[in-house]
Design an enzyme around this catalytic site. Structure first.
Site, mmCIF file in Angstrom:
data_model
loop_
_atom_site.group_PDB
_atom_site.id
_atom_site.type_symbol
_atom_site.label_atom_id
_atom_site.label_comp_id
_atom_site.label_asym_id
_atom_site.label_seq_id
_atom_site.Cartn_x
_atom_site.Cartn_y
_atom_site.Cartn_z
ATOM 1 N N GLU A 254 0.768 -1.122 0.001
ATOM 2 C CA GLU A 254 -0.183 -0.069 -0.008
ATOM 3 C C GLU A 254 0.903 1.141 0.084
ATOM 4 O OE1 GLU A 254 -3.409 0.585 -0.333
ATOM 5 O OE2 GLU A 254 -2.766 2.678 -0.268
ATOM 6 N N THR A 296 -5.747 1.873 -5.478
ATOM 7 C CA THR A 296 -5.326 0.129 -5.159
ATOM 8 C C THR A 296 -5.960 -0.635 -6.524
ATOM 9 O OG1 THR A 296 -5.207 0.416 -2.938
ATOM 10 C CG2 THR A 296 -4.903 -1.953 -3.803
ATOM 11 N N HIS A 412 -1.388 3.268 4.830
ATOM 12 C CA HIS A 412 -2.357 4.015 4.055
ATOM 13 C C HIS A 412 -2.538 5.407 4.658
ATOM 14 C CE1 HIS A 412 -6.237 5.373 2.296
ATOM 15 N NE2 HIS A 412 -6.024 4.320 1.256
ATOM 16 N N ASP A 471 1.625 -0.003 -4.940
ATOM 17 C CA ASP A 471 0.441 0.011 -5.587
ATOM 18 C C ASP A 471 0.188 1.393 -6.310
ATOM 19 O OD1 ASP A 471 -0.472 1.168 -3.315
ATOM 20 O OD2 ASP A 471 -2.483 0.269 -3.177
ATOM 21 N N HIS A 472 0.693 2.366 -5.275
ATOM 22 C CA HIS A 472 0.556 3.744 -6.136
ATOM 23 C C HIS A 472 1.147 4.603 -5.192
ATOM 24 C CE1 HIS A 472 -2.537 4.161 -3.015
ATOM 25 N NE2 HIS A 472 -3.048 3.153 -3.599
#
Ligand code: GP9
Ligand code: MN
Length: 616
Positions: A254, A296, A412, A471-472
């Protein structure tokens, strides 16, 4: 009332309308200048910025003319509330995502719970200033509720003038950007050209219009996409098939950006485990985040299908019933793989349950399969260490070989973590979000280390290959100055692009130990895995390239139409030399811009038209 008196009353009413228009226009201008980073490159840009909201504001305010005397004042007030509400939603969204709200993303909020715990973090007391005029107008309009009627001719003239201004705005916008509508995914281009309100109208019409695409699509619509995607060459390398028949374990890390790899805070590594892992893995250190609003879920979508995410909203939410050819399908057909996703959040979050069925997964281990307590959770849900711990038991029992994805969650935004889980001190930059970020990344690293330990203990390590990827981005532009400070980087467009890099570590036990610096993106992960597994995938109707042999000059395409090539970077409609970091002539980027338009267009056609249902 005499004629002159009547005339004077109407004049007063027009004055009122004029003042309201002026207030809304000024407010929009301030938001565009101060709230959105709209860059002005020419006199035309400047004129457009000044005038592109006027026509739509005139029309919005003009609606109130058609209501009865009593409700006229109220509708005027309502127009101000709605207009300001739209602006404020845009401002908040832009603060975090540096992007504009779209209709699909609004509908998605029911699946993804708004922007979650982060919304309040994004608000500022100064924002109240946006509403001062609305309150003042509300008070004034309430005082003089009986508004005079305008004559039909006056109304018509007024609305026609509004419409004419909108048409003129769009015409000027098209002069500025001839591909404005074909490149509708470039929302900055669109808002700069036609203003935020016209943009929202277009976005709404477009989002509703594409719902009709599957009804009119047919087999022949696959011809041109097939011709294009078939021409992509995925060259072979001597790594082809080195992991044939092995289990595949993907770990979606994440919000993990590449700058954390090998970086220390007060002498302590942020990712000690990943740093040691890259030494005997294939570590791709120039891979870019290509996700869009689906975050995600977009990364999952790219890796499973090799298609680009949608420019607005998420395919998971918008097109879950489509037919897809996912990794799970391919691996089922080539090696009878069992496939599963592990994620400690609700099965319905981002519509995962439904979408995983369409992507061909056999099983989704979601929140209900985990023991989630207050103690073992933080922020969005179960912490990564208990998540991996509890997953192991399920993993052990899976039929083999398996294709699995583990989606971590602790790292996150806004990166919250109890003291006892912080294995390194927070960073000490000016930006708290970044200071906390390093501790949540460190926690994630620890969780992955323990997971690997457990897999070895249970004898599942040697028969598996591992694909770990960020994921980003985690630190949005709003907080990026903290990363620049941490890394001693200058705040330049090129460094911003560099920060869009995510780590990709492919660990094949007994092979590797190589850092590969060719550029690539998340869309390339699928063909790369298939290559290692020795599966000759005819990558029809998908876009990735095998990263071990990726064509050097093929652009890594972002969803807003920007891209990175070996030599150039195209960002916010400016072409840069990648090496020098300086703007160069637009012509240099033109051929790649065309490739980007083509690929994004075909990918959208496939998704919106549900074209994969026509392919065997
Ligand atoms: C939560 C996961 C993370 O289930 O999707 O949220 P995102 O990164 O997509 O905002
Ligand atoms: Mn994510």
């Amino acid at each position: 009332m005499g004629k002159i008196e009547q005339y004077l009353v109407r004049l007063k009413a027009f004055k009122l309308i004029g003042i309201i228009l002026l207030l809304l226009w000024l407010k929009t201008l301030i938001v565009m200048f101060a709230g959105f980073n709209i860059s002005i490159h020419s006199f035309l840009d400047f004129c457009l910025l000044l005038f592109n909201s006027i026509g739509s504001l005139m029309i919005a305010v003009g609606f109130s003319f058609y209501f009865s005397r009593k409700v006229h004042a109220f509708t005027l007030f309502l127009t101000m509330v709605i207009t300001t509400g739209i602006l404020y939603a845009d401002v908040l969204y832009f603060r975090f995502y540096t992007d504009y709200v779209t209709l699909p993303i609004l509908f998605q909020f029911k699946n993804v719970g708004g922007i979650g715990p982060s919304t309040f973090e994004l608000m500022s007391p100064w924002d109240l200033l946006l509403f001062v005029d609305v309150i003042a107008a509300g008070w004034y309009l309430n005082k003089r509720r009986g508004m005079p009627f305008f004559t039909s001719k006056e109304k018509l003239t007024y609305l026609s003038a509004g419409l004419a201004v909108v048409i003129l705005t769009v015409a000027l916008g098209l002069i500025k950007s001839p591909y404005l509508f074909q490149e509708a995914y470039d929302r900055e281009q669109m808002v700069t050209a036609i203003g935020p309100y016209n943009y929202h109208v277009f976005d709404t019409a477009y989002a509703l219009g594409v719902n009709l695409n599957p009804l009119v699509a047919s087999q022949t619509d696959t011809n041109s996409p097939l011709n294009y995607t078939k021409s992509k060459n995925n060259d072979q390398s001597d790594l082809f098939g080195i992991a044939k028949g092995k289990n595949v374990i993907l770990i979606s890390m994440e919000s993990t950006q590449n700058f954390v790899i090998n970086k220390k805070i007060e002498g302590e590594e942020i990712t000690p485990f990943l740093n040691s892992l890259v030494k005997d893995s294939y570590y791709f250190n120039q891979i870019y985040d290509q996700t869009a609003q689906g975050k995600t879920s977009d990364s999952e979508f790219m890796i499973d299908t090799g298609l680009y995410p949608l420019a607005s909203g998420s395919v998971f939410v918008r097109n879950p019933e489509n037919k897809f050819k996912g990794m799970a399908h391919i691996l089922k057909d080539n090696g009878d793989y069992y496939s599963a996703v592990f994620h400690g959040n609700d099965a319905t979050f981002w519509n995962r349950q439904t979408m995983y069925d369409s992507l061909g997964y056999d099983r989704f281990y979601s929140k209900k399969d985990y023991q989630v307590t207050e103690e073992n959770s933080v922020n969005y849900g179960i912490k990564d260490i208990p998540f991996f711990n509890q997953s192991i038991t399920y993993l052990q029992d899976l039929p083999r070989p398996f294709y699995t994805r583990f989606i971590t969650l602790t790292n996150h935004f806004p990166f919250l973590l109890e003291e006892e889980d912080q294995f390194i001190p927070q960073a000490t930059t000016e930006v708290d979000v970044v200071n906390r970020y390093v501790t949540t990344v460190r926690y994630e690293d620890e969780a992955i280390k323990r997971f690997f330990g457990k897999l070895k203990e249970k004898g599942m390590y040697d028969d598996s290959i591992f694909v770990l990827y960020g994921d980003h981005y985690g630190i949005s532009e709003k907080y990026e100055s903290g990363v620049m400070e941490l890394m001693g980087m200058e705040d330049t467009p090129m460094n911003h692009v560099k920060l869009q890099q995510i780590p990709l570590i492919i660990h094949v036990p007994g092979s590797g130990g190589k850092t590969i610096s060719s550029i690539g993106g998340e869309i390339d992960i699928r063909p790369t895995i298939l290559h290692l597994l020795g599966i000759e995938s005819k990558e029809n109707l998908s876009f990735g390239h095998n990263l071990f042999t990726r064509v050097k000059n093929h652009p890594v395409i972002f969803r807003d139409g920007g891209f990175v090539t070996e030599k150039y970077v195209y960002k916010d409609n400016v072409c840069y030399s990648r090496k020098k970091g300086q703007p160069v002539l637009d012509n240099q980027c033109k051929p790649y811009k065309e490739i980007a338009r083509k690929e994004l267009g075909i990918s959208d056609d496939i998704i919106y038209g549900d074209l994969l249902r026509f392919i065997e």
